[in-house]
Design a protein around this motif. Structure first.
Motif, PDB file in Angstrom:
ATOM      1  N   ASP A   3       0.813  -1.217   0.000  1.00 45.88           N
ATOM      2  CA  ASP A   3       0.000   0.000   0.000  1.00 45.88           C
ATOM      3  C   ASP A   3       0.853   1.276   0.000  1.00 45.88           C
ATOM      4  OD1 ASP A   3      -2.302  -1.479  -0.102  1.00 45.88           O
ATOM      5  OD2 ASP A   3      -2.712  -1.334   2.053  1.00 45.88           O
ATOM      6  N   GLU A   4       1.957   1.272   0.759  1.00 45.64           N
ATOM      7  CA  GLU A   4       2.798   2.485   0.803  1.00 45.64           C
ATOM      8  C   GLU A   4       3.407   2.788  -0.559  1.00 45.64           C
ATOM      9  OE1 GLU A   4       5.613   2.134   3.985  1.00 45.64           O
ATOM     10  OE2 GLU A   4       4.181   2.918   5.455  1.00 45.64           O
ATOM     11  N   ALA A   5       3.903   1.769  -1.235  1.00 45.59           N
ATOM     12  CA  ALA A   5       4.479   1.980  -2.575  1.00 45.59           C
ATOM     13  C   ALA A   5       3.391   2.439  -3.538  1.00 45.59           C
ATOM     14  CB  ALA A   5       5.138   0.699  -3.078  1.00 45.59           C
ATOM     15  N   LEU A   9       3.561   6.025  -5.516  1.00 46.43           N
ATOM     16  CA  LEU A   9       3.497   6.098  -6.986  1.00 46.43           C
ATOM     17  C   LEU A   9       2.220   6.798  -7.430  1.00 46.43           C
ATOM     18  CD1 LEU A   9       4.828   2.580  -8.097  1.00 46.43           C
ATOM     19  CD2 LEU A   9       6.051   4.766  -8.103  1.00 46.43           C
ATOM     20  N   ASN A  10       1.130   6.564  -6.706  1.00 48.86           N
ATOM     21  CA  ASN A  10      -0.135   7.213  -7.055  1.00 48.86           C
ATOM     22  C   ASN A  10      -0.042   8.733  -6.892  1.00 48.86           C
ATOM     23  OD1 ASN A  10      -2.866   7.130  -7.911  1.00 48.86           O
ATOM     24  ND2 ASN A  10      -3.534   7.377  -5.786  1.00 48.86           N
ATOM     25  N   ALA A  11       0.689   9.183  -5.886  1.00 41.54           N
ATOM     26  CA  ALA A  11       0.875  10.631  -5.700  1.00 41.54           C
ATOM     27  C   ALA A  11       1.549  11.228  -6.933  1.00 41.54           C
ATOM     28  CB  ALA A  11       1.702  10.908  -4.444  1.00 41.54           C
ATOM     29  N   VAL A  12       2.537  10.535  -7.468  1.00 47.49           N
ATOM     30  CA  VAL A  12       3.215  11.018  -8.679  1.00 47.49           C
ATOM     31  C   VAL A  12       2.272  10.916  -9.878  1.00 47.49           C
ATOM     32  CG1 VAL A  12       5.211  10.734 -10.197  1.00 47.49           C
ATOM     33  CG2 VAL A  12       5.464  10.353  -7.729  1.00 47.49           C
ATOM     34  N   TYR A  13       1.497   9.836  -9.947  1.00 40.72           N
ATOM     35  CA  TYR A  13       0.532   9.657 -11.045  1.00 40.72           C
ATOM     36  C   TYR A  13      -0.461  10.825 -11.082  1.00 40.72           C
ATOM     37  CZ  TYR A  13      -3.474   7.637 -13.548  1.00 40.72           C
ATOM     38  OH  TYR A  13      -4.524   7.421 -14.417  1.00 40.72           O
ATOM     39  N   LEU A  14      -0.963  11.201  -9.917  1.00 41.92           N
ATOM     40  CA  LEU A  14      -1.984  12.248  -9.859  1.00 41.92           C
ATOM     41  C   LEU A  14      -1.406  13.634 -10.105  1.00 41.92           C
ATOM     42  CD1 LEU A  14      -3.995  10.844  -6.833  1.00 41.92           C
ATOM     43  CD2 LEU A  14      -4.657  10.758  -9.242  1.00 41.92           C
ATOM     44  N   ARG A  15      -0.155  13.876  -9.655  1.00 43.34           N
ATOM     45  CA  ARG A  15       0.478  15.191  -9.849  1.00 43.34           C
ATOM     46  C   ARG A  15       1.200  15.308 -11.189  1.00 43.34           C
ATOM     47  NH1 ARG A  15       1.871  19.013  -5.548  1.00 43.34           N
ATOM     48  NH2 ARG A  15      -0.041  19.052  -4.320  1.00 43.34           N
ATOM     49  N   LYS A  16       1.436  14.166 -11.837  1.00 44.31           N
ATOM     50  CA  LYS A  16       2.173  14.065 -13.106  1.00 44.31           C
ATOM     51  C   LYS A  16       3.677  14.197 -12.913  1.00 44.31           C
ATOM     52  CE  LYS A  16      -1.942  13.924 -14.794  1.00 44.31           C
ATOM     53  NZ  LYS A  16      -2.641  12.699 -14.511  1.00 44.31           N
ATOM     54  N   ILE A  17       4.104  15.123 -12.064  1.00 49.22           N
ATOM     55  CA  ILE A  17       5.517  15.269 -11.716  1.00 49.22           C
ATOM     56  C   ILE A  17       5.535  15.784 -10.275  1.00 49.22           C
ATOM     57  CG2 ILE A  17       5.673  17.600 -12.671  1.00 49.22           C
ATOM     58  CD1 ILE A  17       8.563  16.875 -13.519  1.00 49.22           C
ATOM     59  N   ASN A  44      13.828   0.145  -9.354  1.00 48.55           N
ATOM     60  CA  ASN A  44      13.104  -0.911 -10.087  1.00 48.55           C
ATOM     61  C   ASN A  44      12.466  -0.409 -11.378  1.00 48.55           C
ATOM     62  OD1 ASN A  44      10.503   0.075  -9.632  1.00 48.55           O
ATOM     63  ND2 ASN A  44      10.179  -1.164  -7.809  1.00 48.55           N
ATOM     64  N   GLY A  45      12.696   0.861 -11.708  1.00 44.21           N
ATOM     65  CA  GLY A  45      12.265   1.361 -13.007  1.00 44.21           C
ATOM     66  C   GLY A  45      10.875   1.958 -13.075  1.00 44.21           C
ATOM     67  N   SER A  46      10.215   2.136 -11.934  1.00 45.64           N
ATOM     68  CA  SER A  46       8.871   2.718 -11.947  1.00 45.64           C
ATOM     69  C   SER A  46       8.895   4.237 -12.001  1.00 45.64           C
ATOM     70  CB  SER A  46       8.080   2.272 -10.709  1.00 45.64           C
ATOM     71  OG  SER A  46       7.846   0.884 -10.767  1.00 45.64           O
ATOM     72  N   LEU A  47       9.950   4.854 -11.453  1.00 45.30           N
ATOM     73  CA  LEU A  47      10.065   6.317 -11.437  1.00 45.30           C
ATOM     74  C   LEU A  47      11.314   6.757 -12.192  1.00 45.30           C
ATOM     75  CD1 LEU A  47       9.257   7.318  -7.721  1.00 45.30           C
ATOM     76  CD2 LEU A  47       7.835   7.727  -9.740  1.00 45.30           C
ATOM     77  N   MET A  55       8.831  11.525 -12.147  1.00 44.48           N
ATOM     78  CA  MET A  55       7.653  11.179 -12.940  1.00 44.48           C
ATOM     79  C   MET A  55       7.645   9.676 -13.166  1.00 44.48           C
ATOM     80  SD  MET A  55       8.631  12.664 -16.716  1.00 44.48           S
ATOM     81  CE  MET A  55       7.242  11.883 -17.534  1.00 44.48           C
ATOM     82  N   LEU A  56       6.459   9.167 -13.473  1.00 47.17           N
ATOM     83  CA  LEU A  56       6.335   7.733 -13.682  1.00 47.17           C
ATOM     84  C   LEU A  56       6.892   7.342 -15.036  1.00 47.17           C
ATOM     85  CD1 LEU A  56       2.689   7.131 -12.413  1.00 47.17           C
ATOM     86  CD2 LEU A  56       4.799   6.465 -11.252  1.00 47.17           C
ATOM     87  N   SER A  57       7.527   6.190 -15.070  1.00 46.03           N
ATOM     88  CA  SER A  57       7.891   5.559 -16.340  1.00 46.03           C
ATOM     89  C   SER A  57       6.637   4.853 -16.865  1.00 46.03           C
ATOM     90  CB  SER A  57       9.003   4.534 -16.103  1.00 46.03           C
ATOM     91  OG  SER A  57       8.491   3.485 -15.295  1.00 46.03           O
ATOM     92  N   GLU A  58       6.718   4.279 -18.049  1.00 46.86           N
ATOM     93  CA  GLU A  58       5.576   3.490 -18.543  1.00 46.86           C
ATOM     94  C   GLU A  58       5.277   2.335 -17.595  1.00 46.86           C
ATOM     95  OE1 GLU A  58       5.697   2.269 -22.609  1.00 46.86           O
ATOM     96  OE2 GLU A  58       6.417   4.225 -23.285  1.00 46.86           O
ATOM     97  N   ASP A  59       6.334   1.684 -17.096  1.00 48.05           N
ATOM     98  CA  ASP A  59       6.126   0.584 -16.146  1.00 48.05           C
ATOM     99  C   ASP A  59       5.465   1.097 -14.865  1.00 48.05           C
ATOM    100  OD1 ASP A  59       7.228  -1.200 -17.895  1.00 48.05           O
ATOM    101  OD2 ASP A  59       9.172  -1.351 -16.866  1.00 48.05           O
ATOM    102  N   GLY A  60       5.884   2.281 -14.416  1.00 49.83           N
ATOM    103  CA  GLY A  60       5.301   2.859 -13.203  1.00 49.83           C
ATOM    104  C   GLY A  60       3.828   3.182 -13.390  1.00 49.83           C
ATOM    105  N   THR A  61       3.487   3.741 -14.545  1.00 46.96           N
ATOM    106  CA  THR A  61       2.075   4.046 -14.823  1.00 46.96           C
ATOM    107  C   THR A  61       1.256   2.763 -14.845  1.00 46.96           C
ATOM    108  OG1 THR A  61       2.692   5.999 -16.093  1.00 46.96           O
ATOM    109  CG2 THR A  61       0.501   5.093 -16.502  1.00 46.96           C
ATOM    110  N   ARG A  62       1.794   1.746 -15.498  1.00 48.83           N
ATOM    111  CA  ARG A  62       1.096   0.456 -15.557  1.00 48.83           C
ATOM    112  C   ARG A  62       0.926  -0.110 -14.141  1.00 48.83           C
ATOM    113  NH1 ARG A  62       3.076  -1.327 -19.834  1.00 48.83           N
ATOM    114  NH2 ARG A  62       5.133  -1.782 -19.017  1.00 48.83           N
ATOM    115  N   ALA A  63       1.957   0.008 -13.297  1.00 50.05           N
ATOM    116  CA  ALA A  63       1.878  -0.516 -11.925  1.00 50.05           C
ATOM    117  C   ALA A  63       0.793   0.213 -11.125  1.00 50.05           C
ATOM    118  CB  ALA A  63       3.236  -0.377 -11.234  1.00 50.05           C
ATOM    119  N   VAL A  64       0.683   1.533 -11.299  1.00 50.98           N
ATOM    120  CA  VAL A  64      -0.352   2.286 -10.574  1.00 50.98           C
ATOM    121  C   VAL A  64      -1.742   1.842 -11.032  1.00 50.98           C
ATOM    122  CG1 VAL A  64      -1.399   4.575 -10.249  1.00 50.98           C
ATOM    123  CG2 VAL A  64       1.085   4.302 -10.097  1.00 50.98           C
ATOM    124  N   LEU A  65      -1.940   1.741 -12.343  1.00 46.49           N
ATOM    125  CA  LEU A  65      -3.265   1.353 -12.848  1.00 46.49           C
ATOM    126  C   LEU A  65      -3.621  -0.072 -12.432  1.00 46.49           C
ATOM    127  CD1 LEU A  65      -3.150   3.053 -16.357  1.00 46.49           C
ATOM    128  CD2 LEU A  65      -4.243   3.885 -14.250  1.00 46.49           C
TER     129      LEU A  65
END
Length: 192
Positions: A3-5, A9-17, A44-47, A55-65
């Motif tokens: 949940d913490e991760a 990551l969701n905070a970055v997803y919502l703010r974009k950067i 691990n390549g998410s940010l 900002m999120l990488s493509e992998d990071g965006t996929r992980a959040v969704l």
């Protein structure tokens, strides 16, 4: 993903950067814990690190969704959540009209009073949905903090894009509930 991760990551997803301070502000994590999570997610390549802004990488965006899907897919057919969301959209329309009026009125005090009442209604509403989505209490805490600062005369906490302002928090929450419900923003906007 724990949940913490997910929340970081969701905070970055919502703010974009976002900086580490923004992640701390949005998640309520201790600063050191937020920085450790950010370092791990870079590893691990998410940010992606853009010099202290992330900002999120493509992998990071996929992980959040995927994180939304794993946690909230079962709520997408829940009538209580749907009813709550429909009431939020009504309040959202009032919020958008009022904040626009405040920006174009030369910052009229009467309009500001109406805006703060709408935000207070949202804080109370979050108290009911937080029984289903506990992390939404953080939005209520952030709104209350911004309201206190505005009432203390710090008007930058109304709309500033660089502060944890009412406008930023509202925008992030709207994006969050749409993602939770699996509704792209354009679909939701076309309903109104």
């Amino acid at each position: 993903m724990n949940d913490e991760a997910f929340e970081a990551l969701n905070a970055v997803y919502l703010r974009k950067i976002a900086s580490a301070d923004v992640v701390t502000e949005c998640t309520g994590l201790e600063s050191g814990a937020a920085r450790e999570l950010i370092a791990a997610e870079i590893e691990n390549g998410s940010l992606e690190d853009l010099g202290g802004q992330y900002m999120l990488s493509e992998d990071g965006t996929r992980a959040v969704l995927e994180g939304y899907e794993e946690r909230y897919a079962s709520l997408r057919e829940n009538s209580t959540v749907e009813d709550w969301y429909q009431r939020f959209e009504t309040l959202n329309s009032q919020f958008l009209q009022t904040i626009s009026a405040w920006q174009t009125s030369g910052q009229d005090e009467g309009v500001l009073d109406k805006l703060l009442k709408i935000v207070s209604r949202q804080v109370r509403a979050l108290g009911t949905i937080a029984e289903t989505v506990p992390r939404y209490t953080r939005y209520a805490d952030r709104f209350e903090h911004a309201l206190e600062l505005v009432e203390a005369g710090k008007s930058e906490f109304i709309t500033s894009p660089t502060a944890d302002s009412i406008h930023n928090i509202w925008f992030e929450f709207h994006e969050d509930i749409l993602t939770l419900l699996g509704r792209p923003r354009l679909d939701a906007e076309s309903d109104h």
